[in-house]
Design a protein around this motif. Sequence first.
Motif, PDB file in Angstrom:
ATOM      1  N   ALA A  21       0.807  -1.210   0.000  1.00 54.38           N
ATOM      2  CA  ALA A  21       0.000   0.000   0.000  1.00 54.38           C
ATOM      3  C   ALA A  21       0.846   1.269   0.000  1.00 54.38           C
ATOM      4  O   ALA A  21       0.430   2.300  -0.540  1.00 54.38           O
ATOM      5  CB  ALA A  21      -0.947  -0.008   1.194  1.00 54.38           C
ATOM      6  N   ALA A  22       2.041   1.211   0.614  1.00 57.11           N
ATOM      7  CA  ALA A  22       2.888   2.404   0.680  1.00 57.11           C
ATOM      8  C   ALA A  22       3.376   2.853  -0.696  1.00 57.11           C
ATOM      9  O   ALA A  22       3.852   3.981  -0.851  1.00 57.11           O
ATOM     10  CB  ALA A  22       4.090   2.145   1.597  1.00 57.11           C
ATOM     11  N   GLN A  23       3.235   2.000  -1.691  1.00 53.61           N
ATOM     12  CA  GLN A  23       3.686   2.352  -3.039  1.00 53.61           C
ATOM     13  C   GLN A  23       2.581   2.988  -3.885  1.00 53.61           C
ATOM     14  O   GLN A  23       2.832   3.404  -5.017  1.00 53.61           O
ATOM     15  CB  GLN A  23       4.218   1.100  -3.755  1.00 53.61           C
ATOM     16  N   LEU A  24       1.382   3.039  -3.339  1.00 53.45           N
ATOM     17  CA  LEU A  24       0.254   3.548  -4.111  1.00 53.45           C
ATOM     18  C   LEU A  24       0.251   5.071  -4.157  1.00 53.45           C
ATOM     19  O   LEU A  24       0.675   5.744  -3.220  1.00 53.45           O
ATOM     20  CB  LEU A  24      -1.064   3.060  -3.499  1.00 53.45           C
ATOM     21  N   ARG A  25      -0.245   5.598  -5.250  1.00 51.15           N
ATOM     22  CA  ARG A  25      -0.522   7.026  -5.408  1.00 51.15           C
ATOM     23  C   ARG A  25      -1.502   7.161  -6.579  1.00 51.15           C
ATOM     24  O   ARG A  25      -1.676   6.205  -7.356  1.00 51.15           O
ATOM     25  CB  ARG A  25       0.751   7.813  -5.676  1.00 51.15           C
ATOM     26  N   PRO A  26      -2.169   8.299  -6.712  1.00 51.05           N
ATOM     27  CA  PRO A  26      -3.098   8.467  -7.828  1.00 51.05           C
ATOM     28  C   PRO A  26      -2.409   8.205  -9.168  1.00 51.05           C
ATOM     29  O   PRO A  26      -1.295   8.673  -9.410  1.00 51.05           O
ATOM     30  CB  PRO A  26      -3.542   9.924  -7.693  1.00 51.05           C
ATOM     31  N   GLY A  27      -3.081   7.428 -10.018  1.00 48.68           N
ATOM     32  CA  GLY A  27      -2.533   7.083 -11.315  1.00 48.68           C
ATOM     33  C   GLY A  27      -1.927   5.700 -11.382  1.00 48.68           C
ATOM     34  O   GLY A  27      -1.623   5.194 -12.466  1.00 48.68           O
ATOM     35  N   VAL A  28      -1.744   5.047 -10.216  1.00 49.92           N
ATOM     36  CA  VAL A  28      -1.199   3.694 -10.171  1.00 49.92           C
ATOM     37  C   VAL A  28      -2.339   2.689 -10.297  1.00 49.92           C
ATOM     38  O   VAL A  28      -3.383   2.834  -9.661  1.00 49.92           O
ATOM     39  CB  VAL A  28      -0.413   3.458  -8.866  1.00 49.92           C
ATOM     40  N   HIS A  29      -2.150   1.653 -11.102  1.00 55.09           N
ATOM     41  CA  HIS A  29      -3.135   0.576 -11.182  1.00 55.09           C
ATOM     42  C   HIS A  29      -2.959  -0.363  -9.992  1.00 55.09           C
ATOM     43  O   HIS A  29      -1.833  -0.660  -9.574  1.00 55.09           O
ATOM     44  CB  HIS A  29      -2.955  -0.223 -12.485  1.00 55.09           C
ATOM     45  N   VAL A  30      -4.089  -0.844  -9.472  1.00 49.86           N
ATOM     46  CA  VAL A  30      -4.036  -1.782  -8.360  1.00 49.86           C
ATOM     47  C   VAL A  30      -5.107  -2.852  -8.554  1.00 49.86           C
ATOM     48  O   VAL A  30      -6.179  -2.580  -9.102  1.00 49.86           O
ATOM     49  CB  VAL A  30      -4.235  -1.065  -7.005  1.00 49.86           C
ATOM     50  N   ARG A  31      -4.770  -4.060  -8.152  1.00 47.07           N
ATOM     51  CA  ARG A  31      -5.767  -5.134  -8.097  1.00 47.07           C
ATOM     52  C   ARG A  31      -5.806  -5.673  -6.688  1.00 47.07           C
ATOM     53  O   ARG A  31      -4.767  -6.036  -6.123  1.00 47.07           O
ATOM     54  CB  ARG A  31      -5.445  -6.254  -9.091  1.00 47.07           C
ATOM     55  N   LEU A  32      -7.020  -5.732  -6.108  1.00 46.74           N
ATOM     56  CA  LEU A  32      -7.192  -6.190  -4.734  1.00 46.74           C
ATOM     57  C   LEU A  32      -7.394  -7.698  -4.728  1.00 46.74           C
ATOM     58  O   LEU A  32      -8.320  -8.205  -5.369  1.00 46.74           O
ATOM     59  CB  LEU A  32      -8.404  -5.501  -4.099  1.00 46.74           C
ATOM     60  N   PRO A  33      -6.575  -8.441  -3.989  1.00 47.60           N
ATOM     61  CA  PRO A  33      -6.623  -9.908  -4.043  1.00 47.60           C
ATOM     62  C   PRO A  33      -7.637 -10.509  -3.066  1.00 47.60           C
ATOM     63  O   PRO A  33      -7.350 -11.513  -2.398  1.00 47.60           O
ATOM     64  CB  PRO A  33      -5.188 -10.294  -3.687  1.00 47.60           C
ATOM     65  N   ILE A  48      -6.036   4.071  -9.479  1.00 45.96           N
ATOM     66  CA  ILE A  48      -6.372   4.904  -8.325  1.00 45.96           C
ATOM     67  C   ILE A  48      -6.627   6.341  -8.765  1.00 45.96           C
ATOM     68  O   ILE A  48      -5.831   6.940  -9.491  1.00 45.96           O
ATOM     69  CB  ILE A  48      -5.256   4.835  -7.274  1.00 45.96           C
ATOM     70  N   ALA A  49      -7.750   6.883  -8.299  1.00 47.87           N
ATOM     71  CA  ALA A  49      -8.176   8.211  -8.747  1.00 47.87           C
ATOM     72  C   ALA A  49      -7.648   9.329  -7.862  1.00 47.87           C
ATOM     73  O   ALA A  49      -7.366  10.430  -8.350  1.00 47.87           O
ATOM     74  CB  ALA A  49      -9.700   8.282  -8.800  1.00 47.87           C
ATOM     75  N   ASP A  50      -7.526   9.090  -6.534  1.00 42.73           N
ATOM     76  CA  ASP A  50      -7.161  10.179  -5.631  1.00 42.73           C
ATOM     77  C   ASP A  50      -6.536   9.617  -4.359  1.00 42.73           C
ATOM     78  O   ASP A  50      -6.487   8.406  -4.131  1.00 42.73           O
ATOM     79  CB  ASP A  50      -8.381  11.049  -5.297  1.00 42.73           C
ATOM     80  N   GLU A  51      -6.086  10.545  -3.507  1.00 40.28           N
ATOM     81  CA  GLU A  51      -5.429  10.150  -2.259  1.00 40.28           C
ATOM     82  C   GLU A  51      -6.391   9.452  -1.300  1.00 40.28           C
ATOM     83  O   GLU A  51      -5.977   8.616  -0.495  1.00 40.28           O
ATOM     84  CB  GLU A  51      -4.810  11.375  -1.582  1.00 40.28           C
ATOM     85  N   GLU A  52      -7.686   9.786  -1.377  1.00 41.49           N
ATOM     86  CA  GLU A  52      -8.649   9.136  -0.492  1.00 41.49           C
ATOM     87  C   GLU A  52      -8.701   7.634  -0.763  1.00 41.49           C
ATOM     88  O   GLU A  52      -8.753   6.830   0.171  1.00 41.49           O
ATOM     89  CB  GLU A  52     -10.037   9.760  -0.690  1.00 41.49           C
ATOM     90  N   ILE A  57      -7.459   2.021   0.833  1.00 39.43           N
ATOM     91  CA  ILE A  57      -6.783   0.746   0.589  1.00 39.43           C
ATOM     92  C   ILE A  57      -5.786   0.455   1.701  1.00 39.43           C
ATOM     93  O   ILE A  57      -5.676  -0.677   2.184  1.00 39.43           O
ATOM     94  CB  ILE A  57      -6.092   0.755  -0.789  1.00 39.43           C
ATOM     95  N   ALA A  58      -5.061   1.480   2.136  1.00 41.01           N
ATOM     96  CA  ALA A  58      -4.106   1.276   3.232  1.00 41.01           C
ATOM     97  C   ALA A  58      -4.810   0.804   4.493  1.00 41.01           C
ATOM     98  O   ALA A  58      -4.302  -0.061   5.226  1.00 41.01           O
ATOM     99  CB  ALA A  58      -3.349   2.578   3.498  1.00 41.01           C
ATOM    100  N   ALA A  59      -6.012   1.342   4.737  1.00 37.94           N
ATOM    101  CA  ALA A  59      -6.755   0.963   5.940  1.00 37.94           C
ATOM    102  C   ALA A  59      -7.235  -0.481   5.890  1.00 37.94           C
ATOM    103  O   ALA A  59      -7.590  -1.053   6.927  1.00 37.94           O
ATOM    104  CB  ALA A  59      -7.953   1.896   6.127  1.00 37.94           C
TER     105      ALA A  59
END
Length: 440
Positions: A21-33, A48-52, A57-59
């Motif tokens: 999760a620490a590598q995420l930022r807006p514009g990064v693709h993510v798939r939740l397993p 990912i659209a925004d910081e929220e 996801i981090a939570a």
Amino acid sequence: MATDPARGDSHIQEGEIAIVAAQLRPGVHVRLPIPWMEHQFLFSSFVIADEEQVRLIAAMRLPELFCDPRRCRVAPLPRRPDLAVDPATTVDSDAEQARLAALTAARLAEKQERSRAMQRLREGLHKAHRLYAGAATAMSGALRNFSARPQASVAEVLRVGAESTAAVLGDADSVLVLIAEKAQDEGLAAHSLAVMTLALLIGKQAQLPPAALPAIASGALLHDIGKLQISPSILRSSERNRHEEALYQSHCQSGYAAARRAGTLSPPVLEAIRHHHERFDGRGFPDRLSGSAIPLTARIVAIANRFDNLVNPLDPRRALSPSEALSVLWTRERAACDQQLLELFIRGMGVYPPGSIVRLTDGRIAAVVAAAAADRPLLPTVMVYAPEVPRQQSIILDLAQTDDLGVERALRLQERSLEELDYLLPRRKISWSHLAERRC
């Protein structure tokens, strides 16, 4: 190894990389397993659209996430190997943790309600398909036995027409999309059912009395009955000689004569059979009628018949998308049609008719399963291609109720992959038959 998307795919897929999760930022693709219903997001795989979204996801405190770099707009942040614990899995304050938990709970509840709404739509689609399957079987038998047992066949056609009309008028809030297995061996029956459904849509849009609709349905079901006596090679030919063309055109009179011999059909039904190839400009056949001299039932069936022939031609390579077919009718063939009825038909089908394959504004591919309401014509109801979600739990969205999603453009079936078509249109063809009361 094959995985069950209902449980979530915890294995890395081809082209993906593992991230935290620490590598995420807006514009990064993510798939939740994790399973689709266990997280608050609309999709399990997204950019990912925004910081929220990063905070949400981090939570979730997932030990591992997956990223497809090909879908990223920006690269993931570098991973710090010196940290034993992912700093994004800790929340700065109790208040922030409580806020994120409340937001997650609210979104999960909203997702569950949306899932229930999707289920209701799916049940409507399944019901419509069962109706179609029964009607296809009945019509195949009625057409096959028409010469030998005309009265019994007509009785079966009238029954199918009455049941179909009742289905159209039965529920003011229902959406009826007939998913048609338009296999080659269904032939004339499948075409007749499609024309019937489209003709009923026109009749509803024209606000004809309910008592008039069964005749429209029966006329549409029987409009090509004369083709049963013509060689399939002539029917399929795109380059008929004069003799073959005359024989082809005779199906209107021969079908009319055969239907009259059955002795139980009303004049509007018979008129649809004889005159469905007349043109509003007087250049049709068999009687070169024009304008309002063409019976109303025939004018309605003519539009429905032409539309289905454009979308489902004998040569699949020449098939048009529903949107393209509507455009052809309006821009090139308007003179052949009753323009008022054609306008009603186009309004009823919508900018993106049911059966259209579209690209959404977020880049996803979807199939339109119900046309948009008249006051929001660019926002239909769609089934989204989401391979991480089992098709029986497919994501069906009313775009009019989705603030941040719309249609970018319509696509052609020929442009899409087999995987997408197998998911969105498992029988490869969908009949263009959204018959919702709210649109009339």
